[in-house]
Motif scaffolding. Structure first.
Motif, PDB file in Angstrom:
ATOM      1  N   LEU A 226       0.779  -1.234  -0.275  1.00  0.00           N
ATOM      2  CA  LEU A 226       0.077   0.078   0.055  1.00  0.00           C
ATOM      3  C   LEU A 226       0.801   1.154   0.011  1.00  0.00           C
ATOM      4  O   LEU A 226       0.438   2.093  -0.536  1.00  0.00           O
ATOM      5  CB  LEU A 226      -0.897  -0.010   1.159  1.00  0.00           C
ATOM      6  N   ILE A 227       2.020   1.237   0.880  1.00  0.00           N
ATOM      7  CA  ILE A 227       2.955   2.331   0.795  1.00  0.00           C
ATOM      8  C   ILE A 227       3.455   2.514  -0.504  1.00  0.00           C
ATOM      9  O   ILE A 227       3.795   3.612  -1.275  1.00  0.00           O
ATOM     10  CB  ILE A 227       4.092   2.137   1.868  1.00  0.00           C
ATOM     11  N   LYS A 228       3.864   1.522  -1.133  1.00  0.00           N
ATOM     12  CA  LYS A 228       4.365   1.600  -2.732  1.00  0.00           C
ATOM     13  C   LYS A 228       3.571   2.414  -3.446  1.00  0.00           C
ATOM     14  O   LYS A 228       3.853   3.369  -4.418  1.00  0.00           O
ATOM     15  CB  LYS A 228       4.413   0.176  -3.103  1.00  0.00           C
ATOM     16  N   ILE A 229       2.003   1.991  -3.544  1.00  0.00           N
ATOM     17  CA  ILE A 229       1.195   2.808  -4.139  1.00  0.00           C
ATOM     18  C   ILE A 229       1.052   4.365  -3.821  1.00  0.00           C
ATOM     19  O   ILE A 229       0.932   5.047  -4.694  1.00  0.00           O
ATOM     20  CB  ILE A 229      -0.460   2.108  -4.070  1.00  0.00           C
ATOM     21  N   VAL A 230       1.113   4.572  -2.507  1.00  0.00           N
ATOM     22  CA  VAL A 230       1.198   5.890  -1.922  1.00  0.00           C
ATOM     23  C   VAL A 230       2.372   6.794  -2.823  1.00  0.00           C
ATOM     24  O   VAL A 230       2.071   7.712  -3.072  1.00  0.00           O
ATOM     25  CB  VAL A 230       1.258   6.042  -0.426  1.00  0.00           C
ATOM     26  N   LYS A 231       3.554   6.011  -2.624  1.00  0.00           N
ATOM     27  CA  LYS A 231       4.663   6.604  -3.176  1.00  0.00           C
ATOM     28  C   LYS A 231       4.884   6.779  -4.589  1.00  0.00           C
ATOM     29  O   LYS A 231       5.123   7.731  -5.183  1.00  0.00           O
ATOM     30  CB  LYS A 231       6.114   5.964  -2.661  1.00  0.00           C
ATOM     31  N   GLU A 232       4.166   5.853  -5.287  1.00  0.00           N
ATOM     32  CA  GLU A 232       4.373   5.927  -6.747  1.00  0.00           C
ATOM     33  C   GLU A 232       3.252   6.807  -7.484  1.00  0.00           C
ATOM     34  O   GLU A 232       3.688   7.393  -8.386  1.00  0.00           O
ATOM     35  CB  GLU A 232       4.299   4.438  -7.263  1.00  0.00           C
ATOM     36  N   HIS A 233       2.328   6.694  -6.786  1.00  0.00           N
ATOM     37  CA  HIS A 233       0.984   7.462  -7.346  1.00  0.00           C
ATOM     38  C   HIS A 233       0.657   8.803  -6.824  1.00  0.00           C
ATOM     39  O   HIS A 233      -0.354   9.397  -7.236  1.00  0.00           O
ATOM     40  CB  HIS A 233      -0.145   6.461  -7.661  1.00  0.00           C
ATOM     41  N   LYS A 234       1.227   9.048  -5.643  1.00  0.00           N
ATOM     42  CA  LYS A 234       1.078  10.151  -5.091  1.00  0.00           C
ATOM     43  C   LYS A 234      -0.613  10.084  -4.336  1.00  0.00           C
ATOM     44  O   LYS A 234      -1.144  11.344  -4.515  1.00  0.00           O
ATOM     45  CB  LYS A 234       1.276  11.515  -5.715  1.00  0.00           C
ATOM     46  N   VAL A 235      -1.015   9.256  -3.986  1.00  0.00           N
ATOM     47  CA  VAL A 235      -2.616   9.030  -3.687  1.00  0.00           C
ATOM     48  C   VAL A 235      -2.599   9.269  -2.198  1.00  0.00           C
ATOM     49  O   VAL A 235      -1.470   9.104  -1.354  1.00  0.00           O
ATOM     50  CB  VAL A 235      -3.097   7.512  -3.796  1.00  0.00           C
TER      51      VAL A 235
END
Length: 428
Positions: A226-235
């Motif tokens: 989930l943190i990977k998604i936060v970092k990659e897509h700035k969500v």
């Protein structure tokens, strides 16, 4: 500055006018009860009352915002262009209904103070709401009304300035069980193994052994992904961790476990975090204080965000507890069993305590979607409904707030579908 004439300035009037005019539309307002001052004012103005004073912009009122406490209210819902409205007024008004009284009724959750049928957990179900019964549960009607009022103001006052709002998607990750197998203790692990064997869930027994032997990552520990998604897509995600004592209602691992604290600290480096309230923290100020202290000791800072996802009760005393402890944001306003707008809006708003007739500093962040809905709806229905609501929220530039559980993304659930929903709401 927008001057508003009303015969009486009440706490309810101040509350809802500030929300509609200032919070949603970005207009600073001032009230007056003096007709002379209103008539002499050369700039932006409108009157709110029973009769028009002259040729000014006029919104006719009903009595709700002039009252105190609760009373029997007759509500008749009718169409207004493509939307719906209630508290209709005469044709002399420039708006066909009292937009401010109707907004107050929904924002204050007036109907939840009145006698109603409760669900098995003692909660106010969506099926009891006016929005569900009248078919506008899937519409952010307060935001829609505000933007229609915005057009009326813009037509009347060519030089009026509105603030620009931006649509955004915010996801809350509710963490009631940070691990499925890890750190459960010998007796709980033994009992869990026995139960899985009795149900012939051999693969889970095998996984439990691998996790305990550190040969496999715990299936509920999806935070790296989930943190990977936060970092990659700035969500934008807010992770809510439960830190209550073990009891019949809350069965998370011990909050003193070092690896539990390490996960919270790790997540807090990349995302906002908060406290998912335990059963007793919702009901007792003493338990809430204890959980707040635990959380602040872990993050070394003040607790700002809370989520009460087990009980979506509109309890004034619960919000009073949060105010007393200076907690700024609550994300519990929604229906876990259905998609829609419990308070008629997705714009954050301040909680109004009807019992005390005061505006509190606690900001409510309504959610639209809870992953619990996936247990009773088809994937096609959910995706279609979310698409329609996202489209409508973009028109009024209001946020789409969703709630998922960390275990939704584990291998024991339909994680591919939940990831697809997460990507859908964040458009990635």
């Amino acid at each position: 500055m927008l001057l508003i004439y009303t015969s009486k300035v009440t706490p309810r009037i101040i509350y809802v006018f500030k929300h509609i005019c200032t919070q949603v539309l970005g207009i600073e307002i001032k009230f007056t009860t003096k007709i002379e001052e209103f008539i002499a004012h050369p700039d932006l103005k409108f009157s709110y009352g029973k009769k028009r004073l002259g040729n000014e912009l006029f919104i006719q009122n009903v009595d709700l915002l002039l009252e105190q406490g609760l009373g029997d209210i007759e509500i008749k819902v009718q169409p207004w262009e493509e939307s719906k409205c209630f508290f209709a007024v005469s044709e002399n008004s420039d708006v066909p209904f009292d937009i401010f009284a109707a907004s107050f009724y929904l924002l204050s959750r007036y109907e939840e103070y009145l006698p109603h049928v409760k669900d098995d957990l003692g909660r106010f179900p969506s099926s009891e709401s006016l929005a569900y019964k009248e078919g506008f549960l899937h519409s952010p009607v307060i935001d829609v009304w505000a933007y229609k009022f915005k057009k009326i103001l813009a037509f009347r006052f060519a030089d009026i300035d509105f603030k620009k709002r931006n649509y955004e998607s915010v996801t809350i990750i509710s963490v009631s069980h940070v691990f499925n197998f890890k750190n459960k203790g010998f007796l709980r692990s033994l009992a869990g193994t026995a139960i899985d064997l009795g149900r012939l869930k051999i693969s889970k027994v095998r996984d439990r052994i691998k996790v305990l032997l550190r040969l496999k990552k715990d299936p509920y520990n999806v935070f790296d992904d989930l943190i990977k998604i936060v970092k990659e897509h700035k969500v934008k995600m807010v992770f809510m961790f439960q830190l209550s004592d073990f009891n019949i209602y809350d069965r998370n691992i011990n909050h003193n476990r070092l690896n539990y604290k390490a996960i919270i600290k790790y997540v807090a480096d990349y995302s906002d975090v908060g406290l998912r309230l335990g059963f007793f923290a919702v009901k007792e100020i003493k338990a809430l204080k204890l959980e707040k202290k635990r959380f602040e000791n872990i993050i070394h800072g003040p607790l700002q965000n809370v989520l009460n996802s087990r009980y979506n009760l509109m309890l004034p005393e619960h919000y009073s507890y949060l105010n007393e402890l200076e907690i700024a944001n609550d994300y519990s306003m929604g229906y876990p069993e259905t998609i829609g707008f419990r308070a008629g809006t997705s714009t954050p708003y301040l909680f109004y305590d009807i019992n005390m007739e005061v505006t509190t500093p606690l900001k409510i962040h309504p959610y639209v979607f809870h992953s619990q809905v996936c247990h009773t709806r088809t994937s096609e229905e959910i995706q279609h409904t979310i698409t329609g609501i996202m489209r409508e929220l973009k028109l009024v530039q209001a946020p789409f707030v969703s709630i998922f559980k960390n275990r939704d993304f584990s291998e024991y659930y339909n994680n591919a579908f939940y990831y697809s929903l997460l990507k859908q709401v964040h458009e990635i």
